[in-house]
Design a protein around this motif. Structure first.
Motif, PDB file in Angstrom:
ATOM      1  N   SER A 174      53.720  43.599  62.593  1.00 38.60           N
ATOM      2  CA  SER A 174      52.846  43.234  61.477  1.00 38.60           C
ATOM      3  C   SER A 174      52.375  41.800  61.670  1.00 38.60           C
ATOM      4  O   SER A 174      53.129  40.941  62.131  1.00 38.60           O
ATOM      5  CB  SER A 174      53.589  43.362  60.139  1.00 38.60           C
ATOM      6  N   HIS A 185      51.505  40.015  59.140  1.00 42.10           N
ATOM      7  CA  HIS A 185      51.830  39.309  57.897  1.00 42.10           C
ATOM      8  C   HIS A 185      53.100  38.487  58.041  1.00 42.10           C
ATOM      9  O   HIS A 185      53.934  38.740  58.909  1.00 42.10           O
ATOM     10  CB  HIS A 185      51.976  40.307  56.746  1.00 42.10           C
ATOM     11  N   THR A 186      53.246  37.518  57.150  1.00 34.91           N
ATOM     12  CA  THR A 186      54.427  36.656  57.163  1.00 34.91           C
ATOM     13  C   THR A 186      55.658  37.417  56.680  1.00 34.91           C
ATOM     14  O   THR A 186      55.549  38.486  56.062  1.00 34.91           O
ATOM     15  CB  THR A 186      54.216  35.429  56.266  1.00 34.91           C
ATOM     16  N   ALA A 188      57.618  36.661  54.232  1.00 34.85           N
ATOM     17  CA  ALA A 188      57.594  36.768  52.769  1.00 34.85           C
ATOM     18  C   ALA A 188      56.661  37.882  52.318  1.00 34.85           C
ATOM     19  O   ALA A 188      56.965  38.637  51.380  1.00 34.85           O
ATOM     20  CB  ALA A 188      57.173  35.435  52.148  1.00 34.85           C
ATOM     21  N   GLN A 189      55.499  37.997  52.963  1.00 36.20           N
ATOM     22  CA  GLN A 189      54.549  39.043  52.587  1.00 36.20           C
ATOM     23  C   GLN A 189      55.100  40.428  52.893  1.00 36.20           C
ATOM     24  O   GLN A 189      54.985  41.354  52.078  1.00 36.20           O
ATOM     25  CB  GLN A 189      53.227  38.821  53.332  1.00 36.20           C
ATOM     26  N   VAL A 190      55.699  40.571  54.067  1.00 31.23           N
ATOM     27  CA  VAL A 190      56.277  41.860  54.445  1.00 31.23           C
ATOM     28  C   VAL A 190      57.426  42.225  53.509  1.00 31.23           C
ATOM     29  O   VAL A 190      57.553  43.376  53.070  1.00 31.23           O
ATOM     30  CB  VAL A 190      56.763  41.814  55.908  1.00 31.23           C
ATOM     31  N   SER A 220      57.801  41.409  50.395  1.00 34.42           N
ATOM     32  CA  SER A 220      57.252  41.808  49.092  1.00 34.42           C
ATOM     33  C   SER A 220      56.691  43.223  49.124  1.00 34.42           C
ATOM     34  O   SER A 220      56.913  44.012  48.196  1.00 34.42           O
ATOM     35  CB  SER A 220      56.170  40.826  48.650  1.00 34.42           C
ATOM     36  N   GLU A 221      55.972  43.558  50.177  1.00 38.99           N
ATOM     37  CA  GLU A 221      55.361  44.887  50.215  1.00 38.99           C
ATOM     38  C   GLU A 221      56.400  45.974  50.433  1.00 38.99           C
ATOM     39  O   GLU A 221      56.301  47.067  49.861  1.00 38.99           O
ATOM     40  CB  GLU A 221      54.255  44.953  51.263  1.00 38.99           C
ATOM     41  N   SER A 232      51.248  46.666  55.957  1.00 38.55           N
ATOM     42  CA  SER A 232      50.709  45.848  57.044  1.00 38.55           C
ATOM     43  C   SER A 232      51.284  46.217  58.404  1.00 38.55           C
ATOM     44  O   SER A 232      50.867  45.657  59.426  1.00 38.55           O
ATOM     45  CB  SER A 232      50.984  44.364  56.762  1.00 38.55           C
TER      46      SER A 232
END
Length: 277
Positions: free
Chosen positions: A87, A89-90, A92-94, A96-97, A140
């Motif tokens: 991914s 994404h960061t 933190a983003q991963v 959260s999702e 992501s």
């Protein structure tokens, strides 16, 4: 798609998920994972999945981790990592999702824990969900790797090129199927142990058999599994065979198990698809 988890493929993975129900803390104490713990599941903390940021590790550490992963697979039924994925994404983003995917909401507001990170569940979601739902599930993640304990091989799935939503939503039929995945996997394990096929086509047919068994009132796993594997062998009209219909009726009316009702059932009985048995 079946793949070999070699150095090149492993180093291309950005994140990993660990199932602490299958892996002891000593196996990942050096990885500093984050626990995917939705609000309201605090009492289940010890069994919730863990997210590992592979990108943050030094190359030498990641190579050692691959060797650890392969060695673990030789000594254990389930893998060290339930999932590996890439991914952009960061962390933190991963995090959260994935947290949003862990608990879904059913009709009527019921919250359901979806073990999508378990490869034995993820493989079936590939054919239970449509492309938009799969894109939402994977978020992501561009690719997703999972280890199949039945064939002892790694599988790779690619995120569909479809619009994805913020939340994953399933319809009533999909929820019914998901509720039978544990029973389905137990049936597939039995087939694999007998040296028979346990791929997706077989899984779909076994699931249909389990759903028919439930509609016939077979609530106990051993009865439902027996019926589903019988239907797999004899076809979708199996419940209409006279000998089978009679035994289903006995199980309902006499309060006995379907397995008991099938004692003495012969191949000759099952060869008769019309008339009275």
């Amino acid at each position: 798609m079946i793949v070999e988890l070699d150095h090149r493929l492993f180093l291309a993975q950005d994140y990993a998920i660990i199932n602490p129900m299958q892996v002891g803390r000593e196996a990942y104490s050096d990885l500093s994972p984050l626990r995917l713990q939705p609000k309201g599941l605090e009492r289940h903390e010890h069994i919730l999945p863990l997210l590992v940021d592979l990108k943050s590790l030094e190359a030498a550490h990641r190579i050692e981790l691959l060797e650890r992963t392969l060695s673990w697979a030789q000594r254990h039924h389930m893998p060290l990592f339930s999932a590996l994925f890439s991914s952009e994404h960061t962390y933190a983003q991963v995090f959260s999702e994935l947290l949003r995917r862990t608990v879904l909401q059913r009709e009527g507001g019921q919250r359901v824990w979806l073990r999508y990170y378990d490869p034995r569940v993820f493989r079936h979601l590939q054919w239970l969900l449509d492309d938009e739902q799969l894109a939402t599930l994977m978020g992501s993640a561009q690719t997703w790797l999972g280890f199949d304990p039945l064939c002892r091989r790694w599988h790779q799935w690619t995120r569909p090129n479809a619009a994805k939503g913020l939340y994953l939503r399933l319809d009533s039929e999909q929820w019914q199927a998901v509720s039978h995945l544990e029973a389905l996997n137990r049936c597939l394990r039995d087939l694999a142990e007998m040296g028979q096929e346990s791929g997706d086509d077989i899984a779909k047919r076994v699931l249909e058999g389990l759903l028919v068994a439930r509609r016939q009132g077979l609530a106990h796993f051993s009865d439902a599994a027996l019926f589903a594997l019988q239907q797999l062998e004899y076809g979708p009209e199996f419940a209409l065979f006279p000998a089978v219909a009679l035994r289903l009726q006995r199980a309902r009316e006499q309060g006995i198990s379907y397995s008991s009702a099938c004692r003495g059932l012969s191949n000759d009985d099952l060869a008769c698809r019309s008339g009275v048995a």
